[in-house]
Write a protein that holds these residues in place. Structure first.
Motif, PDB file in Angstrom:
ATOM      1  N   GLU A  92      31.749  36.925 -34.754  1.00 14.39           N
ATOM      2  CA  GLU A  92      30.585  36.517 -33.994  1.00 14.39           C
ATOM      3  C   GLU A  92      29.686  37.691 -33.618  1.00 14.39           C
ATOM      4  N   SER A  93      30.119  38.934 -33.857  1.00 16.93           N
ATOM      5  CA  SER A  93      29.313  40.085 -33.468  1.00 16.93           C
ATOM      6  C   SER A  93      28.474  40.560 -34.641  1.00 16.93           C
ATOM      7  N   LYS A  94      27.313  41.055 -34.349  1.00 11.91           N
ATOM      8  CA  LYS A  94      26.390  41.544 -35.373  1.00 11.91           C
ATOM      9  C   LYS A  94      26.461  43.057 -35.425  1.00 11.91           C
ATOM     10  N   ARG A  95      26.664  43.583 -36.611  1.00 15.09           N
ATOM     11  CA  ARG A  95      26.765  45.027 -36.784  1.00 15.09           C
ATOM     12  C   ARG A  95      25.370  45.634 -36.901  1.00 15.09           C
ATOM     13  N   LYS A  96      25.179  46.787 -36.265  1.00 16.35           N
ATOM     14  CA  LYS A  96      23.915  47.504 -36.373  1.00 16.35           C
ATOM     15  C   LYS A  96      24.195  48.995 -36.405  1.00 16.35           C
ATOM     16  N   TYR A  97      23.218  49.740 -36.902  1.00 15.71           N
ATOM     17  CA  TYR A  97      23.378  51.194 -36.965  1.00 15.71           C
ATOM     18  C   TYR A  97      23.294  51.803 -35.566  1.00 15.71           C
ATOM     19  N   ARG A  98      24.124  52.811 -35.328  1.00 14.12           N
ATOM     20  CA  ARG A  98      24.028  53.573 -34.086  1.00 14.12           C
ATOM     21  C   ARG A  98      22.748  54.403 -34.128  1.00 14.12           C
ATOM     22  N   ASN A  99      22.079  54.465 -33.026  1.00 12.58           N
ATOM     23  CA  ASN A  99      20.783  55.134 -32.980  1.00 12.58           C
ATOM     24  C   ASN A  99      20.908  56.646 -33.142  1.00 12.58           C
ATOM     25  N   MET A 100      21.857  57.242 -32.448  1.00 10.81           N
ATOM     26  CA  MET A 100      22.093  58.676 -32.530  1.00 10.81           C
ATOM     27  C   MET A 100      23.590  58.950 -32.600  1.00 10.81           C
ATOM     28  N   ILE A 101      23.959  59.964 -33.379  1.00  6.41           N
ATOM     29  CA  ILE A 101      25.346  60.381 -33.516  1.00  6.41           C
ATOM     30  C   ILE A 101      25.379  61.894 -33.355  1.00  6.41           C
ATOM     31  N   PHE A 102      26.383  62.398 -32.635  1.00  4.60           N
ATOM     32  CA  PHE A 102      26.375  63.803 -32.225  1.00  4.60           C
ATOM     33  C   PHE A 102      27.574  64.568 -32.784  1.00  4.60           C
ATOM     34  N   GLY A 103      27.446  65.895 -32.800  1.00  2.00           N
ATOM     35  CA  GLY A 103      28.552  66.790 -33.073  1.00  2.00           C
ATOM     36  C   GLY A 103      29.162  66.622 -34.450  1.00  2.00           C
ATOM     37  N   GLU A 104      30.495  66.746 -34.508  1.00  2.00           N
ATOM     38  CA  GLU A 104      31.179  66.668 -35.795  1.00  2.00           C
ATOM     39  C   GLU A 104      30.996  65.315 -36.453  1.00  2.00           C
TER      40      GLU A 104
ATOM     41  N   SER B 132      14.141  58.435 -20.579  1.00  2.00           N
ATOM     42  CA  SER B 132      14.766  59.209 -21.658  1.00  2.00           C
ATOM     43  C   SER B 132      16.187  59.588 -21.301  1.00  2.00           C
ATOM     44  N   ALA B 133      16.430  59.871 -20.025  1.00  2.00           N
ATOM     45  CA  ALA B 133      17.783  60.245 -19.607  1.00  2.00           C
ATOM     46  C   ALA B 133      18.730  59.071 -19.769  1.00  2.00           C
ATOM     47  N   HIS B 134      18.286  57.856 -19.353  1.00  2.16           N
ATOM     48  CA  HIS B 134      19.146  56.702 -19.480  1.00  2.16           C
ATOM     49  C   HIS B 134      19.360  56.326 -20.933  1.00  2.16           C
ATOM     50  N   ARG B 135      18.357  56.540 -21.766  1.00  3.01           N
ATOM     51  CA  ARG B 135      18.528  56.278 -23.188  1.00  3.01           C
ATOM     52  C   ARG B 135      19.619  57.172 -23.759  1.00  3.01           C
ATOM     53  N   SER B 136      19.618  58.433 -23.340  1.00  2.00           N
ATOM     54  CA  SER B 136      20.629  59.354 -23.834  1.00  2.00           C
ATOM     55  C   SER B 136      22.021  58.909 -23.401  1.00  2.00           C
ATOM     56  N   GLU B 137      22.126  58.446 -22.129  1.00  2.00           N
ATOM     57  CA  GLU B 137      23.421  57.988 -21.636  1.00  2.00           C
ATOM     58  C   GLU B 137      23.884  56.763 -22.400  1.00  2.00           C
ATOM     59  N   ASP B 138      22.942  55.839 -22.669  1.00  2.00           N
ATOM     60  CA  ASP B 138      23.292  54.627 -23.380  1.00  2.00           C
ATOM     61  C   ASP B 138      23.724  54.945 -24.799  1.00  2.00           C
ATOM     62  N   ASN B 139      23.015  55.886 -25.418  1.00  4.33           N
ATOM     63  CA  ASN B 139      23.359  56.270 -26.778  1.00  4.33           C
ATOM     64  C   ASN B 139      24.714  56.963 -26.820  1.00  4.33           C
ATOM     65  N   ALA B 140      25.005  57.749 -25.792  1.00  4.82           N
ATOM     66  CA  ALA B 140      26.307  58.409 -25.746  1.00  4.82           C
ATOM     67  C   ALA B 140      27.414  57.370 -25.653  1.00  4.82           C
ATOM     68  N   ASP B 141      27.194  56.318 -24.850  1.00  4.63           N
ATOM     69  CA  ASP B 141      28.186  55.265 -24.736  1.00  4.63           C
ATOM     70  C   ASP B 141      28.359  54.532 -26.065  1.00  4.63           C
ATOM     71  N   ARG B 142      27.232  54.311 -26.757  1.00  6.30           N
ATOM     72  CA  ARG B 142      27.311  53.592 -28.017  1.00  6.30           C
ATOM     73  C   ARG B 142      27.914  54.436 -29.125  1.00  6.30           C
TER      74      ARG B 142
ATOM     75  N   ARG C 172      19.964  61.230 -36.396  1.00  7.28           N
ATOM     76  CA  ARG C 172      19.140  60.120 -35.901  1.00  7.28           C
ATOM     77  C   ARG C 172      18.946  59.086 -37.009  1.00  7.28           C
ATOM     78  N   HIS C 173      19.082  57.833 -36.621  1.00 11.89           N
ATOM     79  CA  HIS C 173      18.867  56.757 -37.587  1.00 11.89           C
ATOM     80  C   HIS C 173      17.402  56.702 -37.994  1.00 11.89           C
TER      81      HIS C 173
END
Length: 579
Positions: A162-174, A142-152, A49-50
């Protein structure tokens, strides 16, 4: 039953396994997949988690001690090494000398290195950035947040002007294990040593939230089961024998309330293993990453007093491998730290799986190890690894393995005022122990975690089988030992178990045969596959719990429906297998 006798097994799996999700959580990995799959997705059981807190450790388990800290422990470890090296007939160890005086090994005709030619490649650091989305909803469940985080969490990240870089909120597994320590992330491991990783730094609520996030990500990213489709699926929980009643109850709540499955049932790993390999009676030895468990099964029923929990597993073998190479000065001058840098554990685990085996003589090989420093590209170092047959012998000599000291869960965590082990189903299908209360086999005190044995694997197997009672059953169990779990893949382990168990049997016992049965599939996934078979063959589903019942009533005193599987399911499945 006529249908069961006429149906083709592949047709049965296809018909009933397409909407059945099997979840087998472990300390290091979680195995999740549809029952119709041959093998599940095997994902490291962790989440990163960030964080914006400066100075926060990159691993939440910062109080864990992964080093031998006392003189007596160090002496015991060196003595265990000398004993093991002598048994394995390592030629460069003086019998009268201590651990540190080992002679320098040579590579010549007498000392042939291992022929393992597995290519060693470096693990890449995880890209922790993502593109800033154009807009985000102001409120999400919370469920939709998890889905959105999985997509991200997708690895494809581009950096356009033109795109702004930001930290991913959650990262999983390996990917979570490959995050550089300098990045602002904290890695959480919700299960450790076979229990919820509850501590003063890691609340029970956070543990459950992390489990929800990890499992939800696997369901979305790997199985592609959207939240809107979950009510069409049922779940089978295949839980380790180390889990206590409250921990299992929390898992049921996660599956039914948070992940929105329509129904669920729980099976123990030991019983699931029996079905995974098509057996009826066996001594199950489940060797995972952080714990090992031994339990005897007779006619599909676990025997109550044969369960043994051991506090070591594959991760400890990895640490022992590193310790031996450092003491032999074969390990390059690297800052290898399995606690601060989980990526180092990935490297050690691959070395263990590639080169460690149990056989006599010197086992050595030329290998490539890598240094991972603060996000810099990995640097390769060639080295000669020696005594590669010693670390897996720690299964039989636990003093070789590093003890871990970490905060025990608060005592109140194990208090379950709605004890789900009471008034379990009594059904009699005749023969064996089938008339006992359904989960007497795994009855535990709700006030304390299960007791761990401080003995080696051979002693645990012998003690477990001799606790079974009848001599005819003991003989059958000694000839039907089943090794499962990732450690079961260790080359030479089968013969080592047979030899050492035979020597561990007291001479007063009239038993002269010990046999380890070969597994019909990858030992890592046998328990998961057994859960799939149990779920497919359970037509009546009397012991299944539906989502609305669990949410509205929880546990109903006097009800036949409980959170664990029943003898009825086992008898039904055996009737199909034996028909």
């Amino acid at each position: 039953m006529d249908y069961l006798k006429s149906v083709v097994p592949s047709q049965l799996v296809s018909e009933r396994g397409s909407n059945l999700v099997i979840i087998n959580p472990g300390s290091a990995n979680v195995r999740i997949g549809l029952a119709k799959q041959d093998t599940p997705f095997n994902v490291p059981h962790c989440i990163a988690r960030h964080t914006t807190i400066i100075g926060k450790p990159n691993l939440l388990d910062q109080m864990i001690n992964t080093q031998v800290t006392t003189t007596s422990q160090q002496v015991d470890r060196e003595r265990a090494f000398n004993t093991t090296a002598s048994l394995l007939k390592i030629p460069y160890l003086d019998g009268s000398s201590s651990f540190g005086s080992r002679k320098t090994a040579r590579i010549d005709g007498y000392n042939q290195p291992s022929t393992n030619t597995k290519k060693d490649t470096a693990f890449p650091w995880t890209d922790v950035f993502e593109d800033e989305p154009s807009s985000l909803p102001t409120s999400e469940t919370s469920a939709h947040r998890s889905e959105d985080n999985a997509d991200r969490a997708a690895p494809d990240v581009t950096d356009s002007g033109e795109s702004k870089r930001k930290y991913r909120n959650m990262i999983f597994g390996e990917e979570a294990m490959r995050i550089s320590p300098k990045e602002p992330y904290t890695i959480h491991r919700p299960i450790r040593r076979g229990h919820f990783n509850v501590s003063p730094q890691y609340s029970a609520q956070q543990v459950c939230e992390d489990l929800v996030a990890i499992w939800d990500w696997v369901l979305l990213d790997k199985l592609e089961i959207a939240h809107s489709e979950r009510n069409k699926y049922s779940a089978v929980l295949v839980v380790p024998g180390t889990f206590d009643s409250r921990e299992i109850k929390e898992l049921l709540t996660i599956v039914l309330r948070d992940l929105c499955f329509s129904s669920a049932v729980v099976h123990q790993e030991g019983l699931s293993t029996i079905f995974g390999n098509g057996l009826s009676t066996a001594c199950i030895v489940n060797m995972g990453a952080q714990t090992s468990a031994v339990v005897c099964i007779e006619d599909g029923v676990s025997l109550p007093n044969t369960e043994k929990i051991l506090r070591f597993g594959g991760d400890d073998i990895c640490r022992c491998l590193l310790w031996i190479q450092r003491h032999y000065q074969n390990w390059p001058q690297l800052r290898t730290d399995v606690l601060a840098k989980p990526i180092d554990m990935l490297m050690l685990n691959r070395l263990k799986e590639s080169y460690c085996e149990i056989r006599e003589g010197e086992v050595e090989t030329a290998a490539t190890v890598y240094s991972y420093e603060d996000g810099m590209p990995a640097v390769a170092h060639k080295t000669n690894l020696t005594s590669l047959n010693v670390p897996p012998m720690g299964l039989f000599y636990p003093n070789l393995l590093v003890p871990e000291l970490f905060p025990q869960p608060p005592r109140t965590w194990f208090q379950d005022h709605e004890n789900m082990l009471e008034e379990t189903w009594n059904m009699d299908f005749g023969g064996g122990n089938m008339g006992l209360p359904v989960w007497d086999s795994f009855a535990v005190s709700p006030l304390n975690p299960k007791k761990e044995e401080k003995i080696g694997l051979a002693e645990a197997i012998t003690s477990s089988i001799l606790s079974a009672g009848r001599i005819d059953l003991q003989r059958k169990l000694f000839s039907s030992i089943q090794l499962v779990g990732g450690v079961g893949l260790t080359k030479g382990l089968v013969s080592a178990v047979e030899e050492r168990v035979l020597h561990a049997i007291p001479p007063t016992e009239a038993i002269d045969t010990v046999e380890v049965l070969p597994s019909k599939m990858d030992p890592t996934f046998v328990s998961w596959k057994g859960g799939a078979i149990l779920g497919i063959l359970d037509f009546g589903r009397e012991a299944w719990i539906h989502r609305n019942e669990w949410m509205e009533n929880g546990i109903r005193v006097g009800s036949a429906k409980k959170y664990r599987d029943s003898y009825y399911i086992q008898a039904q499945a055996f009737c199909f297998i034996n028909s």
